[in-house]
Design an enzyme around this catalytic site. Structure first.
Site, PDB file in Angstrom:
ATOM      1  CE1 TYR A 142      -3.233  -2.776   0.080  1.00 43.37           C
ATOM      2  CE2 TYR A 142      -3.934  -2.064   2.255  1.00 43.37           C
ATOM      3  CZ  TYR A 142      -4.088  -2.893   1.163  1.00 43.37           C
ATOM      4  OH  TYR A 142      -5.079  -3.824   1.150  1.00 43.37           O
ATOM      5  CE  LYS A 191       1.438 -18.065  -1.141  1.00 46.74           C
ATOM      6  NZ  LYS A 191       0.650 -19.272  -0.911  1.00 46.74           N
ATOM      7  CG  ASP A 223      -1.893 -20.180   1.064  1.00 52.09           C
ATOM      8  OD1 ASP A 223      -1.142 -19.983   2.036  1.00 52.09           O
ATOM      9  OD2 ASP A 223      -1.547 -20.857   0.073  1.00 52.09           O
ATOM     10  CG  ASP A 247      -7.084  -4.094   4.100  1.00 52.79           C
ATOM     11  OD1 ASP A 247      -8.052  -3.965   4.889  1.00 52.79           O
ATOM     12  OD2 ASP A 247      -7.014  -3.492   3.024  1.00 52.79           O
ATOM     13  CG  ASP A 251     -12.502  -6.339   6.278  1.00 49.17           C
ATOM     14  OD1 ASP A 251     -12.146  -5.606   7.223  1.00 49.17           O
ATOM     15  OD2 ASP A 251     -13.080  -5.914   5.261  1.00 49.17           O
TER      16      ASP A 251
END
Ligand code: NAD
Length: 356
Positions: A142, A191, A223, A247, A251
């Protein structure tokens, strides 16, 4: 005590939910003899309309001069066609960067009175959901370079994901220190089988772990983590992860607890000043209809009292008032259950205030 709070109402349901949180703060101030002074700091789509930019310098200055910042939410379809550098969310990213808020903490806790709203199977929910996601907030993709260019006759877009060791180390300390006050387990999510940034993340988090021998450290690929959060959330205590993964996972974590409207978050840097907000967005679909659930914002105000102002009793009072309101069967639409009383945003604020 006297505190100055920068208020960013923002867009969509932002003004409705922040107004209710300010009402609750006023009730706490009256009860405990504090003075909270509010200073408006326009940000988001409303600031684009009024000033042409999502975060005017005057708003940034207000936030940097305040003891803390309370935010509703920014954004909405009206500003979707803005160039990416001038979108409402850019204001929030700029504010986080300027306030150097490198860690974002989101509790994922299921309220016992709302267990019927949990979308997971009853036997999974019965094991309990009570963990915290610590997300790195001002690094990664970001905050990397973004570009779109013409290459070989077609558009090609690039976003750079970069992390330096110090950016990983400081947020890892936040996670381990939080775990020491909880169940002493950190799950670091990356990851590392694919990304260089993740391999660096894993090495630095492992180094930091050596300073906290009383805390167990586990590593998990993102994952797998997305799957484990819905398969058995009771295995998590503190999750620490980079900006983009955090992020998405936070959620997911909030959704399994019932409603996105219930969850607060805090963003902190080195000092005591923080940015406090609900985790949801500006919910344009219900804006201006007195339908928004203000509890996430009210609990964000409680976090502000606890973490930035060292007012634990005051924060406890707000959290207890929320619990009692839920126990009394008062519900906004997003958490409505059979046999409960449906109320709007204003009425929910008034019910909580009356229990302060
Ligand atoms: P959203 O969180 O705004 O809404 C998702 C769904 O949840 C909607 O159905 C909405 O009605 C519901 N919802 C959200 N908060 C609620 C509440 N307090 N009470 C009851 N229901 C609630 O997410 P979205 O629709 O993806 O995004 C809408 C806008 O918000 C976009 O412009 C997005 O960029 C922006 N956004 C801002 C922030 C922020 O300011 N921190 C965060 C996320 C999204």
């Amino acid at each position: 005590m006297e505190k100055t709070i920068a208020i960013i109402k923002g867009d969509g349901i932002g003004p409705e939910i922040v107004t209710e949180a300010m009402g609750v703060l006023d009730a706490v101030a009256a009860k405990f003899g504090h003075t909270f002074t509010y200073v408006d700091a326009p940000m988001g789509g409303c600031a684009i309309d009024a000033f042409g930019v999502p975060l005017p310098d005057s708003s940034l200055e207000t936030c940097l001069n305040a003891d803390s910042v309370l935010l509703g939410a920014v954004g909405g379809p009206k500003w979707d066609s803005q160039p990416s550098a001038n979108r409402p969310e850019r204001g929030l990213l700029k504010l986080r960067g300027a306030m150097k808020l490198y860690s974002n903490v989101r509790p994922a806790r299921m309220f016992s009175d709302l267990s019927a709203s949990c979308p997971l199977r009853a036997d999974i929910a019965a094991k309990g959901i009570d963990f915290v996601v610590v997300r790195e907030l001002i690094g990664g993709v970001y905050f990397g370079e973004h570009s779109t260019a013409e290459v070989d006759g077609e558009q090609k877009a690039t976003d750079i994901m970069a992390y330096a060791e110090h950016e990983i180390r400081r947020v890892a300390h936040v996670a381990f220190q939080m775990a020491q006050k909880r169940r002493r387990r950190v799950t670091s999510i990356d990851k590392a089988n694919v990304l260089d940034t993740s391999r660096l993340w894993r090495r630095v988090v492992s180094e930091v772990a050596e300073e906290y021998p009383d805390v167990e450290l586990l590593h998990m690929y993102v994952d797998n983590a997305a799957m484990q959060i819905v398969r058995d959330p009771s295995q998590f205590d503190v999750i620490v992860t980079e900006n983009l993964f955090g992020d998405i996972l936070s959620d997911e974590a909030s959704q399994i607890t019932g409603s996105i409207g219930m969850i607060p978050s805090s963003s902190m840097g080195e000092g005591t000043r923080g940015l406090y907000e609900p985790i949801h967005g500006s919910a344009p679909d219900i804006a201006g209809q007195n339908k928004a659930n203000p509890i996430g914002t009210i609990l964000a105000a409680a976090m502000m009292l606890r973490y930035s102002f060292d007012m634990a009793a005051e924060a406890d009072t707000i959290e207890a008032a929320v619990d009692q309101t839920l126990k009394a069967g008062i519900r906004c639409g997003d958490i409505m259950q059979a046999g409960c009383t449906l109320v709007g945003c204003r009425e929910m604020g008034a019910e909580i205030r009356s229990r302060i």
